[in-house]
Design a protein around this motif. Structure first.
Motif, short mmCIF file in Angstrom:
data_model
loop_
_atom_site.label_atom_id
_atom_site.label_comp_id
_atom_site.label_asym_id
_atom_site.label_seq_id
_atom_site.Cartn_x
_atom_site.Cartn_y
_atom_site.Cartn_z
N PHE A 1 0.87 -1.18 0.00
CA PHE A 1 0.00 0.00 0.00
C PHE A 1 0.91 1.23 0.00
O PHE A 1 1.57 1.50 1.01
N ARG B 1 0.51 4.49 0.13
CA ARG B 1 0.24 5.62 1.00
C ARG B 1 -0.14 5.18 2.40
O ARG B 1 -0.84 5.87 3.13
N LEU B 2 0.33 4.00 2.77
CA LEU B 2 0.30 3.58 4.17
C LEU B 2 1.76 3.45 4.59
O LEU B 2 2.60 3.08 3.76
N GLU C 1 2.04 0.63 9.14
CA GLU C 1 0.62 0.41 8.86
C GLU C 1 0.42 -0.76 7.90
O GLU C 1 -0.54 -1.53 8.04
#
Lengths: 300, 232
Positions: free
Chosen positions: B88, B90-91, B95
């Protein structure tokens, strides 16, 4: 005068922002413009009137007005969340793997259906939200702020901060962001993607319904068509801020409210509804992805 | 432990898997080799439940998991690090790892310590966005994220793809280490030699069907495998 218009703009903008959040969250996850979202807001406004009338008839309003209002807002949010949940399950989920146009058309259909459903059950004439607050207010610097305006700004602010904290800090919020970025990968990690999508609709509808109740109280009048124009404005706010971006929707909503309010008082109130789109066009010319959005990616 | 019986998977009119039989026992590394488009990734996506087989059975400890949605299959202990890593972007790294622990099969602090022990660089990078990592670091994160669910079996799809040779050997050594600690691994690779050297047994997949199987040593010595996949 200027400060007064800024306060008016902030009030209006907070409401746009709350509605815009629902558009942007659903778009972030499904790349779907949920045209029925404005109708959820409209149903929220009606529920505000209906629930308040009910609590008044059983005598609760006379006992405690703040408690009554709290109950009205919470119940309206719960009922609207149920509407949002049902709309997704019936109108969008069966089309999850269809071409992108199909759910969009389905959304327009839901919007028309809900407008007519409310018109048939509630009547085509305006409904009145009883004036409960009189003309109470307080002085703020050189201007006067009504209690209702202050309440709208504060409630919206609290809801936006809570939403941001929910999305950034909680496990469910992080799962929402993961699903928005890559649904298949999210499911490979054990995230129930359908459930996350449902939660998105429930949260977005809840926010819109709170906006609906507050607007009903602010303007005092509600009809079955208010979701249409508010929906378009809030959608514009979401695109302005960068669709898919939560801070973008908040900022876009408030900016739009300010532009409308200042434009109406300093330029001409005839064109009140046009300023939003002028600003939209201006911003998209410079930043096609919106203020907080990413530039459109090439999909390989 | 995991058993595929006559599994067929189709994409519309095209049959991508044409009746696959495959078994993996606890503690094994099994490699699945084959050329581009042979159906290797389709096979893993079918096991993970992202694709549904049109017929056949997929058994995990005797239970048919082919009917379950992907998240239920992860909950039962099958994790995948898919082709292309699919971090991911934009994590943050942390996260991403938290999402790996979503099913809550183990204790989070224990699992993340375990992943940081295997890939210390991830600890340094834990507050960075996933999208800012190098290819090799992303691959480590993809494997680490899959391990966060404390799976019983780990499905790895092309972990060497697009990585520098030194990073490839680093990743393969880690796979060996994870396996020594008891993890069962199904490894899909185009880099057939490296995969067969690492694994106990192997299957050769050609146009959706298993054409050869056996111990990795036997496959490494097989004339057909040598010609088609080892470039000898």
């Amino acid at each position: 005068m200027l400060l007064q218009q800024i306060i008016n703009g902030l009030t209006l903008g907070s409401v746009y922002a709350l509605i815009a959040l629902g558009y942007t969250m659903v778009y972030g996850i499904l790349e779907l413009i949920n045209f029925a979202h404005g109708e959820i807001y409209m149903i929220g406004a009606y529920l505000g009137i209906i629930l308040l009338a009910f609590f008044t008839s059983v005598g609760l309003t006379a006992v405690s007005l703040p408690l009554t209002l709290l109950l009205v807002v919470v119940l309206a949010a719960l009922i609207c969340s149920a509407y949002g949940f049902t709309v997704e399950k019936l109108a969008y989920k069966p089309l999850r793997n269809a071409s992108r146009l199909s759910p969009l058309i389905s959304a327009i259909g839901v919007s028309i259906f809900l407008q007519n459903y409310v018109m048939l059950t509630q009547g085509a004439t305006d409904k009145v939200f009883p004036s409960l607050f009189g003309s109470g207010g307080f002085r703020f610097l050189s201007t006067r702020v009504s209690y209702l305006q202050a309440a709208i700004i504060v409630v919206s602010g609290v809801m936006m901060v809570s939403l941001q904290a929910f999305v950034m800090k909680t496990k469910t919020g992080k799962a929402m962001r993961a699903v928005a970025q890559d649904k298949t990968m999210a499911s490979l990690l054990g995230i129930n993607v359908d459930k996350v999508i449902s939660i998105t609709f429930v949260v977005g509808s809840g926010l819109a319904s709170v906006a609906g109740v507050m607007v009903a109280a602010y303007y005092g009048l509600v009809n079955y068509f208010i979701g249409y124009i508010a929906g378009i404005k809030a959608f514009t706010a979401a695109v302005l801020g960068g669709i898919g971006s939560i801070p973008g929707a908040m900022f876009g909503g408030i900016l739009l409210g300010l532009v409308e309010s200042l434009g109406a008082s300093y330029i001409s109130s005839e064109y009140k509804d046009a300023y939003a789109f002028v600003v939209l066009i201006g911003i998209l010319l410079v930043r096609p992805g919106g203020l907080f959005g990413k530039a459109p990616e090439e999909k390989i | 432990m995991l058993k595929l019986e006559a599994v067929r998977t189709r994409y519309g009119p095209i049959e991508a898997l044409r009746g696959i039989d495959l078994t993996i026992s606890k503690g094994e590394i099994v490699s699945l080799i084959g050329s581009n488009g042979a159906g290797k990734s389709t096979c893993l996506m079918t096991i993970s439940g992202v694709l549904k087989p049109s017929s056949g059975r997929i058994e995990l400890h005797g239970e048919d998991i082919a009917v379950l949605p992907p998240h239920r299959i992860v909950e039962r202990g099958v994790s995948q690090a898919p082709e292309g890593r699919r971090i991911f972007p934009r994590l943050t790294v942390k996260e991403n790892l938290e999402m790996g622990a979503f099913p809550g099969r183990g204790s989070f602090p224990e699992q993340i310590e375990n992943v940081f022990r295997l890939f210390p660089i991830l600890k340094e990078r834990s507050r960075q966005y996933g999208g800012t990592l190098s290819g090799g670091e992303q691959q480590m994160l993809a494997i680490g994220r899959a391990l966060m669910a404390r799976p019983e079996i780990l499905l790895l799809d092309e972990p060497s793809l697009g990585l520098a040779p030194i990073m490839v050997s680093r990743i393969f050594r880690t796979i060996e280490e994870i396996n020594r600690e008891g993890m069962t691994v199904l490894l899909v690779e185009q880099n057939a030699r490296a995969a067969l050297r690492l694994s106990h047994r192997g299957y050769v997949l050609e146009s959706g069907a298993i054409t050869l199987q056996g111990s990795s040593e036997a496959l490494l010595g097989n004339e057909k495998v040598k010609q088609a996949y080892l470039g000898e």
